[in-house]
Design an enzyme around this catalytic site. Structure first.
Site, PDB file in Angstrom:
ATOM      1  N   HIS A 326      28.699  39.526  41.226  1.00  0.00           N
ATOM      2  CA  HIS A 326      28.160  38.250  40.754  1.00  0.00           C
ATOM      3  C   HIS A 326      27.731  37.411  41.949  1.00  0.00           C
ATOM      4  O   HIS A 326      28.471  37.277  42.921  1.00  0.00           O
ATOM      5  CB  HIS A 326      29.241  37.526  39.944  1.00  0.00           C
ATOM      6  N   HIS A 369      37.775  31.221  39.054  1.00  0.00           N
ATOM      7  CA  HIS A 369      37.708  30.858  40.459  1.00  0.00           C
ATOM      8  C   HIS A 369      38.285  29.472  40.703  1.00  0.00           C
ATOM      9  O   HIS A 369      38.497  28.685  39.779  1.00  0.00           O
ATOM     10  CB  HIS A 369      36.255  30.917  40.950  1.00  0.00           C
ATOM     11  N   GLU A 375      32.347  20.178  40.703  1.00  0.00           N
ATOM     12  CA  GLU A 375      31.241  20.673  39.895  1.00  0.00           C
ATOM     13  C   GLU A 375      31.083  19.821  38.631  1.00  0.00           C
ATOM     14  O   GLU A 375      32.011  19.721  37.836  1.00  0.00           O
ATOM     15  CB  GLU A 375      31.472  22.136  39.493  1.00  0.00           C
ATOM     16  N   HIS A 405      39.331  27.441  37.122  1.00  0.00           N
ATOM     17  CA  HIS A 405      38.535  27.327  35.908  1.00  0.00           C
ATOM     18  C   HIS A 405      37.691  28.575  35.702  1.00  0.00           C
ATOM     19  O   HIS A 405      37.571  29.435  36.576  1.00  0.00           O
ATOM     20  CB  HIS A 405      37.647  26.079  35.944  1.00  0.00           C
TER      21      HIS A 405
END
Length: 510
Positions: A326, A369, A375, A405
């Site tokens: 990813h 992560h 964010e 999260h």
């Protein structure tokens, strides 16, 4: 014989996989009536009347048509050429002709002091999510000045360091009123409702899926486009920094947001220049206003690089992993604002839109992560990204720095069992944006209480959706006991060499 397949252009920008699906030969959407100048980092010039701009100098003794020269500087006078920002305007009356500054009353909720000593702002210790922020009722006219509400930020504009996040909700235009942000640059991101921006340099139509940046010190009005009854969206403000295109590194010269896709307005003046105007200034997070008997939109010609611009997010040229694993969200950065740390940006404005997902043998969604960054995510339209099945357009979510999260939706949880290796299109018919900052964000009372849409700080069903499959794995207890036995045996073997094994020969006598 192979028959060519007829390609039918799409018409809804919110349903396209990319802007090119519209098969437009113009760089704007069909409902955009304005002309623009493309490019990034240019010193543009524009005239309502050809020949108005002076040739070979900026401040002639007498301008054509009796116009006044007015300069606006964005950077220090002696800033290096690549960051030196200024614009010269040639206007009917100078901005200095006004009646002085006065405080005004407003229904806006503004806060720009995001220092720990300010008791009005607090951190969120973990996660937060907001339902759609409420639009003003139809019987309560609310323009941009009254409909601006601060959600969070870090730093202080007085220090020229930091950023702030806002939501705006409005149902009225700004006739006879303009806005000037003295603190920093505004990056508007509409979520619902089409906005018709009028600025000193010209007009821009901005709709969901597009963004517009208004540089510090430029005057503008936020009006509802024809047929629009209300509008809502998000604003990211940066202090002491400017929005820039991120470096591309090994990508080369093209990709992500391409410079040619940024559009700047052309000169425009009001038909009636002799009407009263109020100029609302945001200075150090407070409103003050000046009154004048003439329109601020009287710039007949201008030239420079302090100019508003817009960008269509459906034009973003995404890059991604084409083999395994990813890619970090930084690969979706549209614009970035630098901090004093050359290795850590103040803020990144990030796009999550339709793209191909092709990584093989890989857990394709973002893995769980704990990033160092703060964010803030907001869904513009469609089924947005979130910790659940997708939060509603007009809402938002927040993940604090080093807060664990990830997604809790069924599709997310079941990804490991799907074992998908085929290429697939993801995030179709939706668009989500994220503002990522290296700063710790502090949230206002409006965000924590006043807006009335804060839903939760964490998912109470997370334990149910994320079971401990390891402990229930067949034979896991025996395997763990085998590991303990192996470690004990290894320790016993090594002890022979350290705790009384065969002694070596005695040292020779001196």
């Amino acid at each position: 014989m192979t028959i060519a397949k007829v390609r039918t252009p799409l018409t809804d920008p919110e349903k396209v996989f990319h802007y090119t699906d519209l098969q437009r030969t113009k760089p704007t959407r069909e409902n955009d009536p304005y002309d623009y100048m493309p490019g990034w980092g240019n010193r543009h010039q524009s005239e309502v009347i050809p020949g108005t701009l002076p040739a070979g100098q900026n401040n002639p003794q007498a301008n054509r048509y009796g116009l006044y020269t007015e300069g606006i500087t964005y950077s220090a006078f002696a800033a290096p050429r690549q960051v030196n920002k200024s614009t010269y305007m040639y206007r009917a009356r100078p901005s200095a002709a006004h009646g002085g500054y006065n405080k005004i009353e407003s229904r806006a909720h503004l806060e720009n002091c995001f220092l720990s000593c300010n008791p009005s702002v607090q951190t969120f210790p973990g996660l937060a999510e907001w339902r759609p922020f409420p639009l003003p009722p139809a019987d309560e006219p609310t323009d941009f000045v009254d409909g601006l509400h601060t959600l969070a930020g870090s730093g202080d504009p007085n220090l020229r360091q930091g950023l702030a996040l806002y939501v705006y909700m409005l149902n009225a235009s700004m006739p006879g009123r303009a806005f000037c942000n003295i603190d920093g640059d505004f990056l508007f991101c509409p979520q619902t409702g089409i906005l018709d921006f009028q600025t000193e340099m010209g007009k821009l139509l901005v709709q969901p899926g597009e963004i517009v940046v208004i540089p510090r010190g430029v005057r503008f009005s936020v009006n509802l486009a024809n047929g629009q009854k209300a509008a809502r969206g998000y604003i990211t403000e940066v202090w002491g920094a400017m929005w820039e295109l991120p470096d591309l590194g090994p990508l080369g010269g093209h990709g992500l947001a391409n410079p040619r896709d940024f559009l700047h307005p052309v000169a425009y003046i009001d038909e009636d220049l002799h009407r009263p105007f109020e100029i609302v200034n945001k200075s150090n997070g407070k409103y003050v206003a000046i009154k004048q008997d003439h329109s601020p939109y009287d710039v007949v010609a201008w030239q420079g690089n302090v100019v508003p611009y817009k960008y269509d997010l459906t034009k973003f040229s995404s890059q991604n992993a084409t083999s395994v694993d990813h890619t970090d969200p930084s690969v979706n950065t549209v614009l970035t604002a630098k901090s004093h740390d050359p290795h850590t940006p103040l803020a990144d404005f990030i796009w999550f839109g339709p793209r191909w997902d092709v990584a093989s043998n890989t857990f394709r969604p973002p893995y769980f992560h704990r990033n160092s960054a703060s964010e803030f995510l907001a869904c513009l339209y469609g089924k947005g990204l979130g910790r659940d099945e997708g939060f509603l357009p007009g809402g938002a979510s927040f993940d604090g720095g080093h807060t664990p999260h990830g997604g809790f939706g069924d599709e997310y949880i079941n990804e490991m069992q799907l074992q998908v290796n085929e290429p697939r299109k993801i995030l179709e018919n939706q668009m989500t944006i994220m503002v990522e900052s290296s700063r710790t964000l502090l949230f206002t009372d409006y965000a924590r209480h006043g807006c009335g849409t804060l839903e939760k700080a964490a998912d109470p069903k997370a334990w149910d959706k994320l079971p401990d499959r390891f402990s229930s794995h067949p034979g896991i207890k025996q395997l763990l006991q085998r590991v303990r036995d192996d470690k004990a045996a290894a320790a016993e073997r090594l002890a022979f060499y350290h705790e009384g094994g065969i002694a070596g020969p005695p040292l020779p006598a001196a």
